[in-house]
Design a protein around this motif. Structure first.
Motif, PDB file in Angstrom:
ATOM      1  N   ALA A 168      -2.689 -22.785   1.795  1.00 13.89           N
ATOM      2  CA  ALA A 168      -1.290 -23.163   2.009  1.00 13.89           C
ATOM      3  C   ALA A 168      -1.047 -24.600   1.569  1.00 13.89           C
ATOM      4  N   GLN A 169      -1.942 -25.505   1.977  1.00 10.27           N
ATOM      5  CA  GLN A 169      -1.764 -26.913   1.612  1.00 10.27           C
ATOM      6  C   GLN A 169      -1.797 -27.107   0.098  1.00 10.27           C
ATOM      7  N   THR A 170      -2.772 -26.444  -0.536  1.00  9.39           N
ATOM      8  CA  THR A 170      -2.902 -26.559  -1.990  1.00  9.39           C
ATOM      9  C   THR A 170      -1.637 -26.046  -2.672  1.00  9.39           C
ATOM     10  N   PHE A 171      -1.141 -24.918  -2.166  1.00  4.44           N
ATOM     11  CA  PHE A 171       0.063 -24.331  -2.760  1.00  4.44           C
ATOM     12  C   PHE A 171       1.259 -25.286  -2.656  1.00  4.44           C
ATOM     13  N   TYR A 172       1.460 -25.871  -1.480  1.00  4.99           N
ATOM     14  CA  TYR A 172       2.614 -26.754  -1.318  1.00  4.99           C
ATOM     15  C   TYR A 172       2.498 -28.003  -2.190  1.00  4.99           C
ATOM     16  N   ARG A 173       1.258 -28.527  -2.322  1.00  3.28           N
ATOM     17  CA  ARG A 173       1.066 -29.684  -3.212  1.00  3.28           C
ATOM     18  C   ARG A 173       1.399 -29.323  -4.642  1.00  3.28           C
ATOM     19  N   LEU A 174       0.911 -28.156  -5.057  1.00  2.14           N
ATOM     20  CA  LEU A 174       1.138 -27.686  -6.419  1.00  2.14           C
ATOM     21  C   LEU A 174       2.635 -27.511  -6.682  1.00  2.14           C
ATOM     22  N   LEU A 175       3.298 -26.889  -5.709  1.00  5.64           N
ATOM     23  CA  LEU A 175       4.735 -26.618  -5.859  1.00  5.64           C
ATOM     24  C   LEU A 175       5.515 -27.927  -5.982  1.00  5.64           C
ATOM     25  N   ARG A 176       5.160 -28.901  -5.147  1.00 11.92           N
ATOM     26  CA  ARG A 176       5.854 -30.178  -5.177  1.00 11.92           C
ATOM     27  C   ARG A 176       5.622 -30.892  -6.510  1.00 11.92           C
ATOM     28  N   TRP A 177       4.372 -30.818  -6.979  1.00  8.04           N
ATOM     29  CA  TRP A 177       4.019 -31.456  -8.248  1.00  8.04           C
ATOM     30  C   TRP A 177       4.824 -30.838  -9.403  1.00  8.04           C
ATOM     31  N   THR A 224      -4.205 -22.457  14.731  1.00 11.25           N
ATOM     32  CA  THR A 224      -4.577 -21.052  14.870  1.00 11.25           C
ATOM     33  C   THR A 224      -4.859 -20.374  13.527  1.00 11.25           C
ATOM     34  N   ASP A 225      -4.537 -21.062  12.420  1.00 15.17           N
ATOM     35  CA  ASP A 225      -4.825 -20.470  11.112  1.00 15.17           C
ATOM     36  C   ASP A 225      -6.299 -20.654  10.758  1.00 15.17           C
ATOM     37  N   THR A 226      -6.802 -19.737   9.952  1.00 15.62           N
ATOM     38  CA  THR A 226      -8.178 -19.910   9.487  1.00 15.62           C
ATOM     39  C   THR A 226      -8.225 -21.079   8.515  1.00 15.62           C
ATOM     40  N   LEU A 227      -9.427 -21.624   8.317  1.00 10.44           N
ATOM     41  CA  LEU A 227      -9.608 -22.747   7.391  1.00 10.44           C
ATOM     42  C   LEU A 227      -9.105 -22.357   5.998  1.00 10.44           C
ATOM     43  N   PHE A 228      -9.395 -21.101   5.624  1.00  7.72           N
ATOM     44  CA  PHE A 228      -9.010 -20.615   4.298  1.00  7.72           C
ATOM     45  C   PHE A 228      -7.485 -20.622   4.139  1.00  7.72           C
ATOM     46  N   LYS A 229      -6.809 -20.106   5.159  1.00  7.77           N
ATOM     47  CA  LYS A 229      -5.339 -20.027   5.106  1.00  7.77           C
ATOM     48  C   LYS A 229      -4.733 -21.437   5.042  1.00  7.77           C
ATOM     49  N   LEU A 249      -4.053 -10.793   0.560  1.00  5.44           N
ATOM     50  CA  LEU A 249      -4.114 -11.826  -0.472  1.00  5.44           C
ATOM     51  C   LEU A 249      -3.202 -11.510  -1.667  1.00  5.44           C
ATOM     52  N   ARG A 250      -3.151 -10.228  -2.028  1.00  9.83           N
ATOM     53  CA  ARG A 250      -2.338  -9.819  -3.178  1.00  9.83           C
ATOM     54  C   ARG A 250      -0.862 -10.186  -2.974  1.00  9.83           C
ATOM     55  N   LYS A 251      -0.330  -9.862  -1.773  1.00 10.34           N
ATOM     56  CA  LYS A 251       1.079 -10.172  -1.485  1.00 10.34           C
ATOM     57  C   LYS A 251       1.297 -11.678  -1.403  1.00 10.34           C
ATOM     58  N   MET A 252       0.277 -12.388  -0.861  1.00 10.59           N
ATOM     59  CA  MET A 252       0.407 -13.830  -0.704  1.00 10.59           C
ATOM     60  C   MET A 252       0.490 -14.501  -2.072  1.00 10.59           C
ATOM     61  N   LEU A 253      -0.377 -14.045  -2.997  1.00 12.14           N
ATOM     62  CA  LEU A 253      -0.381 -14.643  -4.340  1.00 12.14           C
ATOM     63  C   LEU A 253       0.915 -14.350  -5.076  1.00 12.14           C
ATOM     64  N   SER A 254       1.406 -13.121  -4.927  1.00 14.33           N
ATOM     65  CA  SER A 254       2.636 -12.762  -5.631  1.00 14.33           C
ATOM     66  C   SER A 254       3.818 -13.568  -5.064  1.00 14.33           C
ATOM     67  N   PHE A 255       3.778 -13.822  -3.759  1.00 10.83           N
ATOM     68  CA  PHE A 255       4.823 -14.643  -3.120  1.00 10.83           C
ATOM     69  C   PHE A 255       4.747 -16.088  -3.632  1.00 10.83           C
ATOM     70  N   ALA A 256       3.519 -16.614  -3.723  1.00 10.74           N
ATOM     71  CA  ALA A 256       3.318 -17.982  -4.215  1.00 10.74           C
ATOM     72  C   ALA A 256       3.827 -18.102  -5.655  1.00 10.74           C
ATOM     73  N   LEU A 257       3.556 -17.069  -6.442  1.00  7.15           N
ATOM     74  CA  LEU A 257       3.991 -17.076  -7.834  1.00  7.15           C
ATOM     75  C   LEU A 257       5.518 -17.060  -7.924  1.00  7.15           C
TER      76      LEU A 257
END
Ligand code: UDP
Ligand code: MG
Length: 232
Positions: A140-149, A131-136, A212-220
């Motif tokens: 999300a996948q990129t973020f989790y890979r980055l975090l794990r790395w 149900t998520d958009t392709l962008f989301k 997007l702003r809140k999402m990026l700040s959360f990722a950071l």
């Protein structure tokens, strides 16, 4: 034994009545299956709409409904933290869930089953992200890979839909951390845990409160809380 379902709400006026009905039904089911009292705690994260007024109306209609109001908009994670502080005093276990009913409330009684069988934490994990958009999905996948790395560890496809026992909540609340990335912090606690799988649906009403702003700040927050790599 008491269970509290903690629901952070930011401008959730369009969905709140439905959410209350659905969660009270879940509370009935837990009472039927486990004989445990279940309360709802809505945390109003400084909403600008009629969210707080509606929480009041629901609370007057059903004594199992409670409300907590933050002085201004502090963000999803802080609202959840405030709710867990309350729940750690008033319950034996708490289930956190978003207000928009994207997560499957039918698995909550299963979470309680696992809690009764000795699990301190039960993670709700999405089967897929249809149900998520392709962008989301991609971000999300990129973020989790980055975090794990970078050395951070989280449970893939788990957000903030989970059950925590009282002792797990108290351990979490011991963190002096202020920039909260709860899914990582809880995952680092250890304790006996288990997983329930569910299909995530679309938001039942209203719009996403995560621009997007809140999402990026959360990722950071996630990265800087769990890794010194960027600093190095
Ligand atoms: N939320 C909040 N404070 C905020 C933003 C969101 O309490 O500043 C709550 C919101 O009401 C919802 C949950 O956090 O219960 C998740 O938000 P949403 O469902 O809009 O995020 P998405 O599913 O779009 O990522
Ligand atoms: Mg949502």
């Amino acid at each position: 034994m008491k269970i509290v379902i903690v629901v952070p709400c930011y401008n959730e006026e369009p969905v709140l009545a439905t959410t209350t009905d659905v969660l009270l039904h879940t509370a009935d089911e837990i009472m039927r299956r486990h004989g445990m009292e279940t309360y709802l705690l809505f945390v109003d994260d400084g909403s600008m709409d009629r969210t707080w007024e509606l929480i009041g109306q629901c609370a007057r209609r059903d004594a199992r409904v409670h409300g907590l109001k933050l002085s201004h908009n502090r963000g999803h994670q802080q609202a959840l933290w405030a709710g867990l502080e309350w729940a750690s005093v008033h319950s034996d276990a708490a289930v956190s869930i978003d207000a928009d009913l994207q997560d499957d409330t039918d698995v909550i009684p299963d979470m309680v089953d696992m809690f009764r069988n000795g699990k301190d934490i039960v993670y709700g994990v999405r089967r897929e992200r249809k149900t998520d958009t392709l962008f989301k999905r991609w971000t999300a996948q990129t973020f989790y890979r980055l975090l794990r790395w970078m050395g951070g560890d989280v449970l893939y496809n788990h957000a903030d839909f989970r059950l925590m026992s009282r002792r797990a909540m108290l351990a979490l609340l011991d963190f002096p951390e202020r920039n909260l990335f709860l899914r990582g912090m809880v995952y680092s606690l250890g304790y006996p845990h288990d997983v329930v799988y569910y299909d995530r649906s679309e938001r039942k009403a209203g719009e996403s409160k995560y621009p997007l702003r809140k999402m990026l700040s959360f990722a950071l927050d996630g990265i800087t809380s769990f890794s010194v790599r960027p600093l190095r």
